[in-house]
Design a protein around this motif. Structure first.
Motif, PDB file in Angstrom:
ATOM      1  N   GLN A  19      -5.312  -4.798  -2.772  1.00  0.00           N
ATOM      2  CA  GLN A  19      -3.782  -6.218  -2.934  1.00  0.00           C
ATOM      3  C   GLN A  19      -2.349  -4.914  -2.726  1.00  0.00           C
ATOM      4  N   ALA A  20      -2.688  -3.848  -3.095  1.00  0.00           N
ATOM      5  CA  ALA A  20      -1.253  -3.542  -3.485  1.00  0.00           C
ATOM      6  C   ALA A  20      -1.487  -2.915  -1.722  1.00  0.00           C
ATOM      7  N   TRP A  21      -2.484  -1.997  -1.001  1.00  0.00           N
ATOM      8  CA  TRP A  21      -2.529  -1.885   0.128  1.00  0.00           C
ATOM      9  C   TRP A  21      -2.055  -2.893   1.003  1.00  0.00           C
ATOM     10  N   GLY A  23       0.092  -5.233   0.488  1.00  0.00           N
ATOM     11  CA  GLY A  23       1.727  -5.428   0.250  1.00  0.00           C
ATOM     12  C   GLY A  23       1.783  -4.271   1.204  1.00  0.00           C
ATOM     13  N   VAL A  24       1.658  -3.330   1.619  1.00  0.00           N
ATOM     14  CA  VAL A  24       2.434  -2.235   1.916  1.00  0.00           C
ATOM     15  C   VAL A  24       2.023  -2.848   3.760  1.00  0.00           C
ATOM     16  N   THR A  35       8.062  -2.391  -0.177  1.00  0.00           N
ATOM     17  CA  THR A  35       7.101  -1.613   0.784  1.00  0.00           C
ATOM     18  C   THR A  35       6.691  -0.703  -0.240  1.00  0.00           C
ATOM     19  N   GLN A  37       6.895   0.700  -2.641  1.00  0.00           N
ATOM     20  CA  GLN A  37       6.552   0.382  -4.843  1.00  0.00           C
ATOM     21  C   GLN A  37       5.002   0.383  -4.942  1.00  0.00           C
ATOM     22  N   HIS A  38       4.642  -0.847  -3.853  1.00  0.00           N
ATOM     23  CA  HIS A  38       2.800  -0.982  -2.801  1.00  0.00           C
ATOM     24  C   HIS A  38       2.812   0.166  -2.903  1.00  0.00           C
ATOM     25  N   LYS A  41       2.233   1.964  -6.069  1.00  0.00           N
ATOM     26  CA  LYS A  41       0.955   1.651  -7.166  1.00  0.00           C
ATOM     27  C   LYS A  41      -0.736   1.705  -6.051  1.00  0.00           C
TER      28      LYS A  41
END
Length: 456
Positions: A19-21, A23-24, A35, A37-38, A41
């Protein structure tokens, strides 16, 4: 292995890190401020995610600042260590190779690696955007367009990256002179993804290049949400709006945007410096007193004389230094550009040599009011200026300084030829800047003719 939002398989193991990736990936395409911050994470959850480290390094080199290169080297080392702990796919490994090429001063080779990824994975929007961004730095507008058009057929209407792809296509079309198609693609991009600031700004470029400042303001009006979420790219969109007001002679609005949006945060990011210096230069060419606004830009630029990452950045640092009469710092920057140009063994050094040497000498001469020398050197640099990177709109400040140098040096015929060429590249359109310079040429010729007629 886990599948990302673009359908690519990655060596991730946790749903939360996937999920975080995602977001990247989506954040990178949207120029989103969140970006990093994602990415942080992702690497916190999966420290052996080699692709994540490689992408961090690629993000760093694209920032064009020497201190970021150290971070990029650390990221490359972390990526290689991660591979030894956890093998990666052939696709992921290519991103590590691309970073290595960037760090070796060969972004053109990095582009070829991104393209090799896209040959097998055309729907990989990360590789698409990295190729696009790197080509932009290299001034390769034709390559940007070819790259996008090769992968377009692979993007179904429901592909999560399609809107952003169209935004990139819009910009590539604009930079290669296909203005009508560019506007259509950019509008479609924003319709598909409302946060596509790149596509929105591509349409702003169309209005800039076709001399339709009021239409450009109408386009941006009410669409602030498309760029308010952005990283420092939001300052650049405000810069476009300021250019439109400047073309309409609305100086108060330009100054307000400069103070409260474009330089809202006094960063030393070269892209923010370029926005500011090029706008102040344009204002001064129109006879506007910009007050002490050069001072803070010159302070920041004086600390960058030894940076040497991009000639595009150096030339804008030079605008700040000459704008504030920082002769010692100007000399340091010119000496470093000259030194870097002596051994053009990589992409950066080649661009320091050409157009960097001639352009930097010309800008220094213009700052010293030696307009004949300024025109001669800037005219030499002009044919290669695209290699400095950036867009037509960004490089136009150097075009304007070349033109005004020639006018002040009395090189009327040569200036007129440049104006004609500038108009041709804009599909026969001219902005108010060009129209005013043509009037200056006519007035100078009339005055010259009147002086040559003997009095009766």
């Amino acid at each position: 292995m886990q599948q990302d939002v673009f359908g690519q398989m990655n060596t991730l193991t946790h749903p939360e890190s996937v999920q975080a990736w995602n977001g990247v990936l989506l954040g990178f395409l949207a120029h989103a401020a969140v970006t990093p911050q994602h990415l942080g994470k992702v690497l916190e959850l999966e420290p052996d995610f080699a692709l994540g480290h490689a992408v961090k390094g690629l993000f760093m080199v694209l920032l064009g600042r020497s201190e970021m290169i150290t971070i990029a080297h650390d990221a490359a080392a972390a990526a290689r260590t991660a591979v030894r702990r956890q093998p990666v796919s052939a696709r992921e490994s290519l991103y590590l190779d691309a970073l290595d090429q960037w760090l070796a001063g060969r972004p053109t080779q990095a582009v070829q690696i991104f393209e090799s990824i896209l040959q097998k994975h055309p729907e990989d929007s990360l590789a698409m955007k990295l190729s696009h961004a790197t080509r932009f730095v290299l001034g390769d507008s034709a390559g940007m367009r070819r790259s996008i058009e090769r992968v377009l057929p692979a993007y179904a209407p429901d592909h999560p990256g399609r809107g952003y792809l169209l935004g990139c296509h819009s910009f590539a079309l604009e930079e290669t002179g296909a203005y009508e198609k560019a506007e259509i693609a950019g509008r479609q991009a924003l319709w598909m993804v409302s946060d596509d600031a790149w596509g929105l700004h591509a349409v702003a470029h169309v209005h800039e290049m076709t001399g339709n400042a009021q239409s450009g303001l109408d386009w941006l009006a009410g669409r602030e949400a498309a760029w308010s979420h952005c990283n420092n790219f939001r300052y650049h969109v405000w810069w476009h709006k300021a250019l439109m007001h400047l073309d309409l002679g609305q100086i108060d609005q330009v100054m307000e945007l400069y103070d409260f949006e474009i330089r809202k945060d006094k960063t030393d990011d070269y892209r923010d410096i370029s926005n500011a210096t090029s706008l102040l230069s344009r204002l001064e060419l129109e006879g506007v007193d910009v007050g002490n606004r050069w001072e803070e830009l010159a302070d920041l630029s004086a600390a960058r004389t030894e940076d040497g990452c991009l000639i595009f950045a150096d030339l804008h640092y030079l605008l700040a230094l000459t704008g504030d009469n920082r002769n010692e710092a100007t000399a340091k920057l010119l000496a470093r550009i000259h030194k870097d140009a002596q051994n053009p063994g990589n992409d950066t050094a080649q661009r320091m040599a050409d157009p960097g040497l001639a352009a930097s000498i010309g800008l220094e001469a213009f700052g010293n009011r030696d307009f004949g020398r300024a025109f001669e050197h800037l005219a030499i640099a002009r044919n290669a200026m695209q290699l400095a990177g950036g867009s037509h709109a960004q490089r136009d400040v150097f075009e304007r300084i070349t033109i005004d140098s020639g006018l002040r040096a009395g090189r009327l015929d040569e200036v007129e030829n440049i104006l004609d060429d500038r108009r041709a590249k804009r599909s026969g359109n001219e902005d108010n800047y060009a129209l005013a310079r043509r009037e200056m040429i006519d007035s100078a010729r009339d005055a010259s003719g009147a002086q040559s007629v003997p009095a009766e």
